[in-house]
Design an enzyme around this catalytic site. Structure first.
Site, mmCIF file in Angstrom:
data_model
loop_
_atom_site.group_PDB
_atom_site.id
_atom_site.type_symbol
_atom_site.label_atom_id
_atom_site.label_comp_id
_atom_site.label_asym_id
_atom_site.label_seq_id
_atom_site.Cartn_x
_atom_site.Cartn_y
_atom_site.Cartn_z
ATOM 1 N N TYR A 53 4.737 -33.026 0.911
ATOM 2 C CA TYR A 53 4.268 -33.358 -0.435
ATOM 3 C C TYR A 53 3.563 -32.161 -1.076
ATOM 4 O O TYR A 53 2.540 -31.682 -0.581
ATOM 5 C CB TYR A 53 3.332 -34.574 -0.413
ATOM 6 C CG TYR A 53 3.939 -35.831 0.198
ATOM 7 C CD1 TYR A 53 5.327 -35.977 0.324
ATOM 8 C CD2 TYR A 53 3.146 -36.869 0.636
ATOM 9 C CE1 TYR A 53 5.884 -37.123 0.877
ATOM 10 C CE2 TYR A 53 3.695 -38.023 1.187
ATOM 11 C CZ TYR A 53 5.073 -38.137 1.311
ATOM 12 O OH TYR A 53 5.613 -39.266 1.857
ATOM 13 N N ILE A 232 1.236 -48.940 1.200
ATOM 14 C CA ILE A 232 0.567 -47.695 0.789
ATOM 15 C C ILE A 232 0.945 -47.274 -0.642
ATOM 16 O O ILE A 232 1.543 -46.222 -0.844
ATOM 17 C CB ILE A 232 0.860 -46.553 1.789
ATOM 18 C CG1 ILE A 232 2.372 -46.446 2.120
ATOM 19 C CG2 ILE A 232 0.059 -46.731 3.058
ATOM 20 C CD1 ILE A 232 2.741 -45.152 2.870
ATOM 21 N N LYS A 234 0.799 -45.557 -4.197
ATOM 22 C CA LYS A 234 0.191 -44.308 -4.659
ATOM 23 C C LYS A 234 -0.218 -44.500 -6.116
ATOM 24 O O LYS A 234 0.565 -45.013 -6.925
ATOM 25 C CB LYS A 234 1.200 -43.160 -4.543
ATOM 26 C CG LYS A 234 0.765 -41.847 -5.187
ATOM 27 C CD LYS A 234 1.381 -41.669 -6.546
ATOM 28 C CE LYS A 234 0.934 -40.414 -7.260
ATOM 29 N NZ LYS A 234 1.472 -40.353 -8.639
ATOM 30 N N VAL A 236 -2.669 -42.526 -9.351
ATOM 31 C CA VAL A 236 -3.633 -41.534 -9.838
ATOM 32 C C VAL A 236 -4.492 -42.145 -10.948
ATOM 33 O O VAL A 236 -5.684 -41.899 -11.035
ATOM 34 C CB VAL A 236 -2.909 -40.266 -10.351
ATOM 35 C CG1 VAL A 236 -3.909 -39.300 -10.967
ATOM 36 C CG2 VAL A 236 -2.174 -39.572 -9.201
ATOM 37 N N ASN A 244 -4.600 -52.035 -7.671
ATOM 38 C CA ASN A 244 -3.979 -52.057 -6.346
ATOM 39 C C ASN A 244 -4.961 -52.542 -5.287
ATOM 40 O O ASN A 244 -4.595 -53.326 -4.409
ATOM 41 C CB ASN A 244 -3.423 -50.671 -5.995
ATOM 42 C CG ASN A 244 -2.320 -50.243 -6.961
ATOM 43 O OD1 ASN A 244 -1.889 -51.039 -7.800
ATOM 44 N ND2 ASN A 244 -1.873 -49.007 -6.857
HETATM 45 P P1 NAP Z 1 4.843 -46.340 -5.286
HETATM 46 O O1 NAP Z 1 3.544 -46.327 -4.611
HETATM 47 O O2 NAP Z 1 5.667 -47.583 -5.217
HETATM 48 O O3 NAP Z 1 4.673 -45.987 -6.831
HETATM 49 C C1 NAP Z 1 3.879 -44.946 -7.319
HETATM 50 C C2 NAP Z 1 4.044 -44.895 -8.844
HETATM 51 O O4 NAP Z 1 3.699 -46.182 -9.379
HETATM 52 C C3 NAP Z 1 3.156 -43.894 -9.543
HETATM 53 O O5 NAP Z 1 3.870 -43.388 -10.632
HETATM 54 C C4 NAP Z 1 1.968 -44.710 -10.016
HETATM 55 O O6 NAP Z 1 1.413 -44.211 -11.222
HETATM 56 C C5 NAP Z 1 2.616 -46.048 -10.280
HETATM 57 N N1 NAP Z 1 1.682 -47.158 -10.019
HETATM 58 C C6 NAP Z 1 0.838 -47.282 -8.956
HETATM 59 N N2 NAP Z 1 0.113 -48.406 -9.073
HETATM 60 C C7 NAP Z 1 0.512 -49.007 -10.220
HETATM 61 C C8 NAP Z 1 0.110 -50.189 -10.899
HETATM 62 N N3 NAP Z 1 -0.864 -50.964 -10.392
HETATM 63 N N4 NAP Z 1 0.727 -50.512 -12.050
HETATM 64 C C9 NAP Z 1 1.703 -49.713 -12.565
HETATM 65 N N5 NAP Z 1 2.126 -48.581 -11.980
HETATM 66 C C10 NAP Z 1 1.520 -48.222 -10.815
HETATM 67 O O7 NAP Z 1 5.792 -45.165 -4.797
HETATM 68 P P2 NAP Z 1 5.689 -43.946 -3.787
HETATM 69 O O8 NAP Z 1 4.664 -42.991 -4.212
HETATM 70 O O9 NAP Z 1 7.090 -43.476 -3.590
HETATM 71 O O10 NAP Z 1 5.288 -44.645 -2.387
HETATM 72 C C11 NAP Z 1 3.959 -44.790 -1.943
HETATM 73 C C12 NAP Z 1 3.624 -43.788 -0.858
HETATM 74 O O11 NAP Z 1 4.466 -43.964 0.284
HETATM 75 C C13 NAP Z 1 3.915 -42.327 -1.263
HETATM 76 O O12 NAP Z 1 2.977 -41.827 -2.182
HETATM 77 C C14 NAP Z 1 3.935 -41.668 0.102
HETATM 78 O O13 NAP Z 1 2.619 -41.498 0.589
HETATM 79 C C15 NAP Z 1 4.699 -42.716 0.902
HETATM 80 N N6 NAP Z 1 6.174 -42.476 0.933
HETATM 81 C C16 NAP Z 1 6.742 -42.148 2.122
HETATM 82 C C17 NAP Z 1 8.111 -41.887 2.201
HETATM 83 C C18 NAP Z 1 8.718 -41.524 3.522
HETATM 84 O O14 NAP Z 1 9.852 -41.038 3.551
HETATM 85 N N7 NAP Z 1 8.026 -41.734 4.622
HETATM 86 C C19 NAP Z 1 8.908 -41.968 1.056
HETATM 87 C C20 NAP Z 1 8.306 -42.356 -0.149
HETATM 88 C C21 NAP Z 1 6.949 -42.607 -0.189
HETATM 89 P P3 NAP Z 1 0.112 -43.252 -11.298
HETATM 90 O O15 NAP Z 1 0.164 -42.343 -10.125
HETATM 91 O O16 NAP Z 1 0.268 -42.579 -12.616
HETATM 92 O O17 NAP Z 1 -1.128 -44.117 -11.263
#
Ligand code: NAP
Length: 276
Positions: A53, A232, A234, A236, A244
């Site tokens: 990342y 988990i 994410k 900002v 969340n």
């Molecule tokens: P996610 O958590 O499903 O979505 C993050 C996005 O959703 C960001 O743009 C965030 O906006 C927005 N968001 C968060 N809370 C929200 C809410 N309450 N209402 C509206 N929008 C919201 O997606 P992700 O980041 O892909 O997955 C989460 C974590 O899993 C990652 O950050 C990473 O640590 C991990 N991950 C691991 C893998 C792997 O291969 N192992 C792959 C993908 C992800 P803002 O940031 O602008 O608030």
């Protein structure tokens, strides 16, 4: 805060914070650090990052966010498959420790499967554990057949982190039951579908509105309703972080589950593991 138990009995929070795309833009750094600190204040003390990342930038942001608060945090990071060899993994681990500013990573994951034999990665992970550089090791994006290949080492694998949300329910068919049989929690990544189409789904939106919640909160609550699952999201934006964290207190009713099952049908057969 709900918790989940690792195979060795360690309890970890079921709701944590993701950090993908953090550390990519310097101008965002203050907001990212503040978001993670707010999340810690609200009890989301498991933080997930990876050397991938932001090319290490995310680990640096996490390091800044947890400075002075190390004792509160269960820290997860991941090694690139091409670094997951007997020689490469210890070096990658040291780099991550330095960026994070810590002496130990609580849970270190193989990010996905590459060309390095799993047995070599496990050997390197065990060495890092013996040296106190990591407390637990696990994997990510591994399907049941890959996990079976771990053989006896499966007993020491603390988690499998996979894509699991209302739009991606495939793991419920066989991966979740397999991990439950081995008392291994599953970490659900992208629980709010990266803030995309999932949150605009009309059934989800209506259901959320009816209970005075947001679609993201219901999506997170749904992941937490699966036994042994760590979620988990994410975020900002501070309003997202607050939403969340509050999702941890939502327990969906049988009627709500039925409505979600109708809109996002559970798998009836094996689907190969999707990944982002
Ligand atoms: P996610 O958590 O499903 O979505 C993050 C996005 O959703 C960001 O743009 C965030 O906006 C927005 N968001 C968060 N809370 C929200 C809410 N309450 N209402 C509206 N929008 C919201 O997606 P992700 O980041 O892909 O997955 C989460 C974590 O899993 C990652 O950050 C990473 O640590 C991990 N991950 C691991 C893998 C792997 O291969 N192992 C792959 C993908 C992800 P803002 O940031 O602008 O608030």
């Amino acid at each position: 805060m709900l918790s989940v138990t690792l195979p060795d009995g360690t309890k970890v929070p079921a709701l944590g914070q993701g950090t993908w795309h953090m550390g990519e833009r310097g101008g965002q750094r203050k907001a990212e650090v503040a978001a993670l600190r707010l999340g810690l204040d609200l009890g989301m003390t498991l933080i997930d990052t990876a050397e991938m990342y932001g090319d290490g930038g995310s680990e640096e942001v996490v390091g800044e966010a947890i400075a002075g608060r190390r004792g509160e945090v269960f820290l997860v990071s991941k090694v690139y498959p091409h670094n997951a060899s007997r020689r490469g993994l210890p070096q990658a681990c040291e780099r991550s420790l330095k960026r994070l500013g810590v002496e130990t990573i609580d849970l270190y994951l193989l990010h996905w499967r590459g060309s390095v034999p799993l047995a070599d990665t496990v050997e390197a992970m065990e060495r890092m554990r013996a040296e106190g550089k990591i407390r637990h090791w696990g994997v990510s994006n591994l399907d049941v057949d890959d996990l079976e290949e771990l053989g006896a080492a499966l007993a020491d694998c603390a988690t499998d982190q996979v894509l699991l949300n209302l739009e991606h329910r495939g793991p419920e068919y066989d991966l979740l039951p397999f991990c439950a049989d081995h008392r291994m929690p599953v970490m659900a990544y992208s629980p709010v579908g990266q803030g995309g189409a999932l949150l605009r789904n009309p059934v989800l939106a209506e259901l959320a509105q009816a209970r005075g919640a947001t679609p993201a909160q219901v999506a997170i609550a749904w992941t937490l309703s699966r036994p042994g699952v760590i979620s988990i999201p994410k975020a900002v934006r501070p309003e997202h972080v607050r939403e969340n964290a509050a999702a941890g207190g939502i327990v969906l009713t049988a009627e709500e589950h039925a409505a979600l099952d109708a809109a996002f049908p559970p798998p009836k057969r094996k689907r190969s593991l999707a990944m982002l």
